[in-house]
Design a protein around this motif. Sequence first.
Motif, PDB file in Angstrom:
ATOM      1  N   VAL A   1       0.938  -1.226   0.024  1.00 12.37           N
ATOM      2  CA  VAL A   1      -0.086   0.066   0.017  1.00 12.37           C
ATOM      3  C   VAL A   1       1.053   1.199  -0.023  1.00 12.37           C
ATOM      4  O   VAL A   1       2.165   1.233   0.513  1.00 12.37           O
ATOM      5  CB  VAL A   1      -0.859   0.048   1.258  1.00 12.37           C
TER       6      VAL A   1
ATOM      7  N   ARG B   1       1.354   5.074   1.351  1.00 15.41           N
ATOM      8  CA  ARG B   1       0.941   6.107   2.435  1.00 15.41           C
ATOM      9  C   ARG B   1       1.344   7.265   2.315  1.00 15.41           C
ATOM     10  O   ARG B   1       2.920   7.142   2.129  1.00 15.41           O
ATOM     11  CB  ARG B   1       1.011   5.542   3.846  1.00 15.41           C
TER      12      ARG B   1
ATOM     13  N   CYS C   1      -4.678   5.333   2.507  1.00 17.44           N
ATOM     14  CA  CYS C   1      -3.900   4.842   1.431  1.00 17.44           C
ATOM     15  C   CYS C   1      -4.612   4.980   0.023  1.00 17.44           C
ATOM     16  O   CYS C   1      -5.599   5.473   0.005  1.00 17.44           O
ATOM     17  CB  CYS C   1      -3.899   3.276   1.710  1.00 17.44           C
TER      18      CYS C   1
ATOM     19  N   ASP D   1      -6.118   3.992  -3.293  1.00 15.83           N
ATOM     20  CA  ASP D   1      -7.118   3.108  -3.541  1.00 15.83           C
ATOM     21  C   ASP D   1      -7.726   3.275  -4.771  1.00 15.83           C
ATOM     22  O   ASP D   1      -7.846   4.266  -5.043  1.00 15.83           O
ATOM     23  CB  ASP D   1      -8.238   3.334  -2.333  1.00 15.83           C
TER      24      ASP D   1
ATOM     25  N   CYS E   1      -6.727   2.622   5.329  1.00 13.44           N
ATOM     26  CA  CYS E   1      -5.888   1.480   4.506  1.00 13.44           C
ATOM     27  C   CYS E   1      -6.431   0.294   5.192  1.00 13.44           C
ATOM     28  O   CYS E   1      -6.883  -0.167   6.285  1.00 13.44           O
ATOM     29  CB  CYS E   1      -4.535   1.429   5.230  1.00 13.44           C
TER      30      CYS E   1
ATOM     31  N   GLN F   1      -6.183  -1.647  -2.878  1.00 15.65           N
ATOM     32  CA  GLN F   1      -5.056  -0.777  -2.447  1.00 15.65           C
ATOM     33  C   GLN F   1      -3.882  -1.535  -3.022  1.00 15.65           C
ATOM     34  O   GLN F   1      -2.732  -0.873  -2.682  1.00 15.65           O
ATOM     35  CB  GLN F   1      -5.241  -0.503  -0.889  1.00 15.65           C
TER      36      GLN F   1
END
Length: 489
Positions: free
Chosen positions: A354, A356, A364, A366, A380, A386
């Motif tokens: 993922v 971030r 996150c 997506d 997340c 993701q």
Amino acid sequence: IPGERKLALRCSDRHLVVRGSTERYGRYTLSCRGPMALKMFQYYGYNGYLSDRLSMDRPIPDYRPEGCKNMSYPSNLPQVSIVFIFVNEALSVIVRSIHSAMNRTPRHLLKEIILVDDNSNNDELKEKLQDFVKETNAKQPGFIKMVRHSKQEGLIRSRVSGWRAASAPVVALFDAHVEFNTGWAEPILQRIKEDRTRIISPSFDNIKYDTFEIEEYPLSAQGFDWELWCRYLNPPKSWWNLNNSSAPIRSPALIGCFVVDREYFAEIGLLDEGMEIYGGENVELGVRVRNYIILSRNTFARIAHIERDSGIDIGDIAERKALRKKLQCKTFRWYLVNIYPEMRMYTDTIAYGVLRNSLKTDLCLDQGPDTDNIPILYLCHGMSPQNVYYTSTQQLFVGVLSPTIDDDDNKCLVDVNGRPRLIECSYAVAKRMKLHWRFTQGGSIQNTKSKRCLELMENNDNEFGYQLTLQKCTGQNWTITNMLPGSTL
Ligand SMILES: *[C@@H]1O[C@H](CO)[C@@H](O)[C@H](O)[C@H]1NC(C)=O
Ligand SMILES: *[C@@H]1O[C@H](CO)[C@@H](O)[C@H](O)[C@H]1NC(C)=O
Ligand SMILES: *[C@@H]1O[C@H](CO)[C@@H](O)[C@H](O)[C@H]1NC(C)=O
Ligand SMILES: *[C@@H]1O[C@H](CO)[C@@H](O)[C@H](O)[C@H]1NC(C)=O
């Protein structure tokens, strides 16, 4: 469901059931049902209430290709033991599986049925099932054998238990929520008789979990995706070229149910009893039959372990390694290139996981709803919407990895007139779109052409307080979960 409109729903005095995939947005069905039916539906994951009310010997449509119906087979085919494994399955569903096997397998070919109960706690699977077995065996002594696990062992060890109890030259391993159709056994036994190293899966249609109607499925091969989930595949070109829908389809893996020569199965090491999770054994077996590696689904950890020590606890694999050596297995790459060429290889992946942003690390990147191509920020959860993959060619894939060349291509992050969009990578490449990104771990994500950065922008209308944007770089930083060893992000 992010991005979906909220609907008001009314179901009079009944209960509303929503069922669908939690991983992918947009595939849900709704139905109404009474309290008893609802309880059973939730317990079994299918309409057990309806199943209890359907005949144990119901007719089902015969979807075999025309050519199959008119084939004849020698009378001296090998006998088969059918193994059904289950845990907390509805009794009516199990009994219907058994009845259909008895009704639609020629009597002289079906040696016995073996039931493997993987420690069900469902009461009706105790006395009532025992009574059914007794009744059947009163007419045909020893015909149904019952194996009960005193603790839950999982799918793989259950299959192996069933195999151990089997005595026919051929063993068929099935789930206990199936219905056999006319003529299912003869072509399979014929092919195993011709060559005992063949492992055969019948062609499947679908029993709908809700209505128990039979839905015809297209003829397919069986494979797996990059999360090692089983999936149906379009048959290979060589099969289409035959123009013969009754010809067998070569399959790189097996989904769940298969038929195998009993002794040959032992020679190639049965199933990896160290595997715990549903799904992996099919991949593993597909791989091994064609002489490859010991692959399993305590995920890629076990494979990785063969290539390099991953440090993850995957149980003892010494035995499987020895087997691999004894069978002189080839590499996984060899398998992909030679046996499963439809599978896409992602050898240029350098980082995945993922993404971030350091401004707000509980959000996150997506893919957002399936219905548009607009990436979003979302809490997340790390499931497939993701999944992000960054390649050495500076592409950023978002969402589930496209498993085979017959599937839709991956979605690439693209700068479309200053807006972040997800576009099929091959299309974006062909149209010379802005799909290349400079990214270093803990640093910015900057488009190589437009020079804009993927960043967060405050937005108080948004439930998370931020939205995604492409803008002049302000020095925001991103982190991706995993970097592949050897990559220098
Ligand atoms: C089915 O088989 C019979 C005899 O074996 C033959 O006469 C008939 O033509 C076949 N039908 C088709 C549609 O192939
Ligand atoms: C495929 O077979 C069907 C009959 O089974 C025939 O009508 C058709 O012409 C064949 N097509 C090709 C390309 O051979
Ligand atoms: C189609 O395939 C089946 C199964 O291999 C074979 O028995 C049959 O002869 C084939 N039919 C034709 C027309 O080639
Ligand atoms: C991003 O990382 C750089 C280099 O580590 C650092 O100087 C900068 O302050 C970071 N930016 C933010 C917004 O945290």
